[in-house]
Design a protein around this motif. Structure first.
Motif, PDB file in Angstrom:
ATOM      1  N   ARG A  11     -27.020  43.024  95.601  1.00 22.99           N
ATOM      2  CA  ARG A  11     -27.662  41.785  95.178  1.00 22.99           C
ATOM      3  C   ARG A  11     -26.843  40.614  95.694  1.00 22.99           C
ATOM      4  O   ARG A  11     -25.653  40.742  95.952  1.00 22.99           O
ATOM      5  CB  ARG A  11     -27.765  41.720  93.655  1.00 22.99           C
ATOM      6  N   THR A  13     -24.910  38.315  94.899  1.00 26.49           N
ATOM      7  CA  THR A  13     -23.957  37.742  93.959  1.00 26.49           C
ATOM      8  C   THR A  13     -22.550  38.033  94.471  1.00 26.49           C
ATOM      9  O   THR A  13     -22.307  39.070  95.097  1.00 26.49           O
ATOM     10  CB  THR A  13     -24.099  38.330  92.537  1.00 26.49           C
ATOM     11  N   THR A  14     -21.626  37.145  94.184  1.00 32.83           N
ATOM     12  CA  THR A  14     -20.257  37.343  94.655  1.00 32.83           C
ATOM     13  C   THR A  14     -19.568  38.501  93.932  1.00 32.83           C
ATOM     14  O   THR A  14     -18.604  39.060  94.460  1.00 32.83           O
ATOM     15  CB  THR A  14     -19.423  36.052  94.499  1.00 32.83           C
ATOM     16  N   VAL A  53     -24.292  34.515 100.247  1.00 33.66           N
ATOM     17  CA  VAL A  53     -24.613  34.407  98.823  1.00 33.66           C
ATOM     18  C   VAL A  53     -24.699  32.948  98.384  1.00 33.66           C
ATOM     19  O   VAL A  53     -25.638  32.552  97.690  1.00 33.66           O
ATOM     20  CB  VAL A  53     -23.568  35.171  97.974  1.00 33.66           C
ATOM     21  N   PRO A  60     -30.297  35.051  93.482  1.00 35.58           N
ATOM     22  CA  PRO A  60     -29.332  36.118  93.192  1.00 35.58           C
ATOM     23  C   PRO A  60     -29.951  37.517  93.214  1.00 35.58           C
ATOM     24  O   PRO A  60     -29.261  38.505  93.407  1.00 35.58           O
ATOM     25  CB  PRO A  60     -28.816  35.774  91.790  1.00 35.58           C
ATOM     26  N   SER A  61     -31.254  37.583  93.022  1.00 33.13           N
ATOM     27  CA  SER A  61     -31.927  38.887  93.050  1.00 33.13           C
ATOM     28  C   SER A  61     -32.231  39.348  94.479  1.00 33.13           C
ATOM     29  O   SER A  61     -32.646  40.488  94.687  1.00 33.13           O
ATOM     30  CB  SER A  61     -33.223  38.826  92.250  1.00 33.13           C
TER      31      SER A  61
END
Length: 145
Positions: A11, A13-14, A53, A60-61
């Motif tokens: 995903r 996200t970090t 990102v 984020p998805s």
């Protein structure tokens, strides 16, 4: 020759970046990829994935796909993201001779990626950004990645 080759989806996200990079680095060590190459690849992927990102992923998805191949004579990776078209290689190199006060923020990450990797190639295909990185071991200048 032993090879670690994988396709990983994450995903945007970090939080997922270090998990991927730790796994990749461990697998590379198991197949005898040189530690210096793995370290350079990790640094470059970290920089590029954080940028995707933070600036390129639509949400984020969103799913970012990372393909990698690690072996004793070199390392290769490709980041595939669904963000808007963006070729980071089109950016000019920053003027590293300027003082920090005079320098325009940004641009150092792709500068380091260009310097650390032997090959960096961007392509926009099938509505995805694709950035490929490759680095050969010093003892294997003719290796094909």
């Amino acid at each position: 020759m032993a090879t670690a080759e994988r396709t990983v989806e994450m995903r945007a996200t970090t939080d997922e970046i270090p998990v991927l990079l730790d796994r990749m680095e461990a697998e590379g060590g198991q197949v005898g990829a040189p530690a210096g190459l793995l370290s350079d690849l990790r640094l470059c992927l970290d920089e590029l994935l954080v940028n995707v990102v933070m600036h390129g992923a639509p949400a984020p998805s969103a799913i970012i796909t990372v393909h990698y191949r690690l072996q004793a004579d070199g390392v290769w990776a490709e980041i595939v993201d669904p963000g808007p078209p963006f070729d980071p290689l089109s950016l000019p190199d920053p003027d590293i001779e300027l003082s920090l006060d005079d320098r325009v923020p940004g641009g150092l990450g792709i500068y380091f990626v260009r310097r650390l990797m032997d090959e960096v190639v961007y392509e926009r295909r099938d509505a995805f950004n694709r950035l490929r990185l490759a680095k050969r071991a010093a003892s294997s200048p003719e290796a094909t990645l």
